[in-house]
Enzyme design. Structure first.
Site, PDB file in Angstrom:
ATOM      1  N   ASP A   1       0.834  -1.192   0.000  1.00  0.00           N
ATOM      2  CA  ASP A   1       0.000   0.000   0.000  1.00  0.00           C
ATOM      3  C   ASP A   1       0.872   1.247   0.000  1.00  0.00           C
ATOM      4  O   ASP A   1       0.690   2.163  -0.799  1.00  0.00           O
ATOM      5  CB  ASP A   1      -0.876  -0.031   1.259  1.00  0.00           C
ATOM      6  CG  ASP A   1      -1.999   0.952   1.166  1.00  0.00           C
ATOM      7  OD1 ASP A   1      -2.578   1.267   2.205  1.00  0.00           O
ATOM      8  OD2 ASP A   1      -2.285   1.423   0.046  1.00  0.00           O
TER       9      ASP A   1
ATOM     10  N   ASP B   1      -9.869  -0.573   3.384  1.00  0.00           N
ATOM     11  CA  ASP B   1      -9.245  -0.328   4.683  1.00  0.00           C
ATOM     12  C   ASP B   1     -10.089  -0.900   5.781  1.00  0.00           C
ATOM     13  O   ASP B   1      -9.610  -1.560   6.704  1.00  0.00           O
ATOM     14  CB  ASP B   1      -9.064   1.177   4.906  1.00  0.00           C
ATOM     15  CG  ASP B   1      -8.183   1.784   3.864  1.00  0.00           C
ATOM     16  OD1 ASP B   1      -8.422   2.949   3.501  1.00  0.00           O
ATOM     17  OD2 ASP B   1      -7.262   1.101   3.410  1.00  0.00           O
TER      18      ASP B   1
END
Lengths: 358, 258
Positions: free
Chosen positions: A159, A276
């Site tokens: 990420d 998330d």
């Protein structure tokens, strides 16, 4: 996260499905297997992200839309059906197929409408939360222990790289979208209001229950079909169980400061990617499922993730550009999980035994 | 070990704290954030204390019961001291953050006062402390079993719940007094907070003689409560006005006519 923890605690679902089994004889073999599993997953994620970025770059919007639509369809109907089945099994509830069909049908259709079209903000938020929880549960169910932790760690690193490196696929995606001045998959994001811009982190917080000024619905909501793209990906990918990444990715971008609208709307609201949510829930769910310290470890991970999120939002307010939401929270979560499980738990157990209070 | 025990103990332990949260904190996102940050600081302090205790246990003689008990007592004292240290650290951080917040936002006044922060952070410490102390016990109380079957006290759950409630409220009072002491440089107040925390923790060493541990704890809690009330600006006059619904400032703040 509460939904996931509640489900994990009550419904025992433990089926393992990965190419490399973790029930091996030696520790080394197990480590190697879990590394291989994680590598497979990450590779699939990276490939899917690249495919998505390419599709977006060459304006194949219809493909993406269809993909998303199919994903959300599968998730809302099929997965919730499986979930309900497990719940009924655990609580020994006798349910006929007719009632179940009606319930799942209604749930699914309302979900599709809310997410892809228009709906009350609270309902949309609720559906997005439920979908994220379902995905997290799927991950927890299908991933053996070491693989899951490894994936969480590697995902955060990926990420970080994908969003911040100049050649990262997600960064390319965000910049392309900004050049074309278009919304990117607006409904893949959980937003605390119906609005666009991200402002100071300290004025608003995407607490699950605090929605600030319900502003007029932004035009992106009519952009149907883009909502549960990742969901769709999920579905398709189910055999491998990645897919969230892409969308997560895009979503990651969302909290980026979009170029301020000319009229200078003082719209406030924070957007957080659904991916998330999924990984946060997955961490907490895994913690409550496998930790021997039970609730203490779960609580510690919960607080650690929330603090990581606060810090990320603070950084967002300072830097005002796309930031990966995973690394800080997952790092804190992992650190606190292992620390609490190994250090705090014996201490608290001893204290509780003698009924000492600190 | 029935549902009644579970719900009863849960509400005894967390009732006041949760209602305080719902009525005063839940609606303001900023306060919620600071509450969670307070809980985080408490968690970190506990982590460090457990680390030290764990290491000391590993290098000690695991067979000797008295040594283990001694180490545990040492762990408790260390944990209390670390908690207060982290409370001070949180205070310092909040002072800095307040100045930063003021600079960042364009408003004249701070969005949240240091007194509110004292209350919220104290409650955050309390929540986490109470949760860690009692949640596992509550989870066990749902399952089957008989309390005190080996000759231990039968009032384990109830006393735990009452102790937890006292601890949570105490943390809140300590937070208020501590921050106020730091603000006004009244180090005696700060020392009193640390001393009373140590006192309360050491009183629990006498468990399961609950009378000698619970009663003094509640006495300390009452005194701390009164002290915190006066520190926060309360007085008998205020109290009377509030209770008879004649306090104009309060009514004005809540948009009620009178």
């Amino acid at each position: 996260m509460v939904v996931v923890v509640a489900t994990i605690k009550s419904v025992m679902l433990y089926e393992i499905y990965t190419p490399f089994p973790e029930e091996t004889d030696t520790v080394a073999q197990r480590a190697v297997n879990s590394i291989l599993n994680a590598t497979i997953m990450i590779t699939v994620i990276i490939v899917m992200t690249l495919v998505l970025v390419l599709l977006y770059k060459y304006r194949c919007y219809k493909v993406i839309q269809g993909w998303l639509f199919l994903s959300s369809l599968l998730l809302l109907f099929f997965f919730s059906f499986i979930y309900l089945q497990e719940v009924f099994k655990t609580y020994n509830v006798a349910m006929d197929y007719f009632t179940l069909a009606i319930v799942v049908w209604n749930f699914g259709v309302v979900g599709m409408i809310c997410i892809h079209w228009k709906g009350p903000l609270r309902l949309q938020q609720a559906y997005l939360i439920m979908i994220s929880a379902l995905m997290a549960l799927v991950f927890i169910k299908y991933l053996p222990e070491w693989t899951a932790w490894l994936i969480l760690a590697v995902i955060s690193v990926y990420d970080l790289l994908a969003v911040l490196c100049p050649k990262g696929p997600l960064r390319i995606l965000v910049e392309t979208a900004q050049e074309r001045n278009e919304p990117i998959f607006p409904a893949l994001i959980y937003s605390s209001t119906m609005v666009w811009l991200v402002n100071m982190a300290d004025t608003d917080r995407p607490k699950r229950n605090s929605a600030e000024s319900p502003a007029p619905s932004s035009p992106s909501q009519d952009d149907g079909g883009f909502t549960s793209s990742w969901v769709s990906q999920q579905e398709h990918r189910l055999g491998q169980l990645q897919s969230t990444e892409e969308t997560r990715r895009e979503i990651q971008q969302m909290p980026s400061s979009r170029p301020p609208v000319e009229e200078d709307d003082e719209e406030r609201g924070v957007k957080l990617g659904l991916g998330d949510f999924i990984f946060y829930s997955m961490l907490v769910g895994k913690a409550s499922a496998t930790a021997s310290g039970d609730w203490n470890t779960t609580l510690a991970c919960f607080v650690a993730i929330l603090i990581g999120l606060c810090l990320t939002l603070l950084l967002l307010a300072i830097f005002r550009k796309a930031l990966p939401a995973l690394p800080i929270s997952i790092f804190f979560g992992l650190v606190f999980y292992f620390a609490t499980d190994n250090l705090v738990r014996p201490f608290m157990d001893e204290l509780a035994l003698h009924q000492f209070y600190v | 070990m029935t549902a009644a025990v579970f719900f009863g103990c849960t509400f005894i332990a967390f009732g006041p704290a949760v209602s305080l949260f719902l009525f005063t904190i839940a609606r303001e996102p900023l306060r919620v954030i600071f509450l969670i940050a307070g809980a985080f600081f408490w968690l970190v302090s506990l982590l460090m204390a457990s680390l030290v205790w764990f290491i000391s246990v590993q290098i000690s003689n695991k067979e000797s019961v008295s040594q283990q008990k001694g180490l545990l007592i040492f762990g408790v004292v260390l944990s209390v001291l670390l908690q207060e240290t982290f409370r001070f650290a949180y205070y310092k951080l909040l002072k800095k953050a307040n100045e930063g917040l003021l600079a960042l936002s364009q408003e004249e006044t701070m969005p949240i006062s240091i007194r509110q922060l004292a209350y919220v952070s104290g409650l955050g410490f309390g929540f986490m402390s109470g949760a860690f102390s009692v949640v596992n016990i509550l989870a066990d109380s749902v399952g089957p079993g008989t309390v005190g079957i080996h000759g231990d006290s039968q009032h384990y759950f109830l006393s735990s719940a009452f102790m937890t409630m006292a601890i949570i409220l105490l943390h809140m009072f300590w937070g208020i007094i501590f921050f106020d002491g730091c603000e006004k440089q009244r180090w005696l107040a700060v020392a009193a907070v640390v001393a009373s925390h140590l006192l309360v923790s050491c009183l629990t060493f006498q468990n399961p003689q609950y009378v000698s541990s619970l009663v003094p704890t509640y006495v300390v809690m009452f005194f701390m409560g009164v002290w915190a009330f006066y520190t926060a600006g309360g007085s008998l006059r205020n109290l009377k006005l509030c209770l008879t619904c004649k306090d104009k400032d309060f009514l004005l703040a809540n948009h009620r006519p009178r």
